[in-house]
Motif scaffolding. Structure first.
Motif, mmCIF file in Angstrom:
data_model
loop_
_atom_site.group_PDB
_atom_site.id
_atom_site.type_symbol
_atom_site.label_atom_id
_atom_site.label_comp_id
_atom_site.label_asym_id
_atom_site.label_seq_id
_atom_site.Cartn_x
_atom_site.Cartn_y
_atom_site.Cartn_z
ATOM 1 N N ASN A 115 0.409 -92.591 6.216
ATOM 2 C CA ASN A 115 -0.537 -91.969 5.296
ATOM 3 C C ASN A 115 -0.405 -90.450 5.371
ATOM 4 O O ASN A 115 -0.844 -89.817 6.335
ATOM 5 N N LEU A 116 0.191 -89.849 4.359
ATOM 6 C CA LEU A 116 0.427 -88.409 4.349
ATOM 7 C C LEU A 116 -0.879 -87.624 4.294
ATOM 8 O O LEU A 116 -0.953 -86.497 4.800
ATOM 9 N N VAL A 117 -1.892 -88.195 3.668
ATOM 10 C CA VAL A 117 -3.169 -87.496 3.517
ATOM 11 C C VAL A 117 -3.913 -87.396 4.845
ATOM 12 O O VAL A 117 -4.389 -86.328 5.231
ATOM 13 N N SER A 118 -4.037 -88.503 5.568
ATOM 14 C CA SER A 118 -4.793 -88.494 6.823
ATOM 15 C C SER A 118 -4.108 -87.658 7.898
ATOM 16 O O SER A 118 -4.763 -87.171 8.825
ATOM 17 N N ALA A 119 -2.790 -87.479 7.789
ATOM 18 C CA ALA A 119 -2.069 -86.678 8.777
ATOM 19 C C ALA A 119 -2.263 -85.179 8.559
ATOM 20 O O ALA A 119 -1.942 -84.376 9.444
ATOM 21 N N TRP A 120 -2.795 -84.788 7.404
ATOM 22 C CA TRP A 120 -2.957 -83.370 7.076
ATOM 23 C C TRP A 120 -4.226 -82.830 7.736
ATOM 24 O O TRP A 120 -5.334 -83.064 7.267
ATOM 25 N N GLN A 121 -4.069 -82.069 8.839
ATOM 26 C CA GLN A 121 -5.190 -81.548 9.605
ATOM 27 C C GLN A 121 -4.962 -80.065 9.948
ATOM 28 O O GLN A 121 -4.805 -79.692 11.116
ATOM 29 N N PRO A 122 -4.958 -79.180 8.962
ATOM 30 C CA PRO A 122 -4.709 -77.759 9.233
ATOM 31 C C PRO A 122 -5.829 -77.079 10.010
ATOM 32 O O PRO A 122 -5.611 -76.064 10.669
ATOM 33 N N GLY A 123 -7.048 -77.636 9.932
ATOM 34 C CA GLY A 123 -8.157 -77.024 10.643
ATOM 35 C C GLY A 123 -7.938 -76.987 12.142
ATOM 36 O O GLY A 123 -8.343 -76.035 12.821
#
Length: 265
Positions: free
Chosen positions: A220-228
């Protein structure tokens, strides 16, 4: 690879790209301007009073909400940022193959002294450039305007954010480019890619309450996105680098193979 094709591809989309860059720079400035007025302990109390499902809609629940990273994750770099940059990548990728085939301009392009593989690779390089520009416009603007409002990124955090941001856009654009190489019509390619990422987003949200929604699982590309997390001094997970890199490499390589063999008439 053809520098002429790369320049032409980017030049044709220069106005749209300029607007995307300007919009990202403005949005980044707006968020750093908001931080001293809206961020901190009061913001943390506000968001923690909301249902977890609502927070995850905007990319929350991982970074601490009282920090700069948590604020930017929920207010900007979660859902809204993904919508902006993926729309830019999808517009370019869908036009790269399917759009031109549907318009009847691909035959004219291929009549020039350039092979299909060269054309496809050149269009991919254009996507790489766009991905990097969009990421730089985002995080470079935060770094540029941030110090005036108490938002400071460490050098290591900045390069990680720029690199993983560009890789995220490249992975999303790569998926759309593969679809573009398979179908006829840029709108169809962009719509399928957008639908796929909407499913990933919905899966990420619903997974809070049901394991049946974990069908995308580790891809899941979306859930892996954690820039915070990175903005707060953390690092990008190795699995995230591998996921985005593998999806980008596989989809872009496949798009070259598919386009080189399909009927472009």
């Amino acid at each position: 690879m053809s520098l002429t094709v790369i320049r032409a591809s980017l030049w044709q989309r220069r106005t749209a790209l300029l607007w995307y860059v300007a919009g990202l720079a403005f949005y980044s400035w707006l968020m750093v301007w908001y931080w001293p007025n809206l961020g901190g302990e009061q913001y943390q109390q506000l968001v923690e009073s909301l249902p977890p499902e609502m927070l995850k809609m905007f990319g929350g629940t991982v970074a601490s909400f009282g920090t700069i990273g948590g604020f930017f994750q929920v207010e900007y770099l979660g859902l809204m940022w993904m919508l902006i940059v993926l729309s830019a990548a999808f517009v370019y990728a869908s036009r790269a193959f399917a759009g031109e085939i549907a318009d009847g301009t691909m035959e004219l392009t291929l009549a020039q002294p350039v092979s299909r593989v060269t054309l496809a690779v050149s269009r991919i390089v254009g996507l790489v450039v766009i991905s990097l520009v969009l990421s730089l416009a985002t995080f470079g603007s935060i770094q540029l305007f941030g110090p005036a409002y108490g938002v400071k990124l460490a050098a290591e955090s900045l390069w990680q954010l720029v690199a993983i941001g560009a890789l995220f856009v490249l992975a999303g654009g790569g998926v759309c480019m593969l679809i573009s190489a398979c179908v006829r019509g840029g709108g169809k390619a962009g719509g399928i890619a957008a639908g796929l990422f909407a499913l990933m987003w919905a899966s990420d949200i619903v997974s809070n309450v049901s394991h049946l929604a974990d069908f995308f699982g580790p891809v899941n590309l979306v859930s892996a996105w954690q820039p915070g997390v990175v903005m707060d001094g953390g690092t990008v997970e190795p699995s995230t680098w591998w996921l985005y890199g593998a999806v980008a490499a596989a989809s872009l390589a496949a798009s070259v193979v598919v386009f080189s063999r399909r009927d472009a008439a």
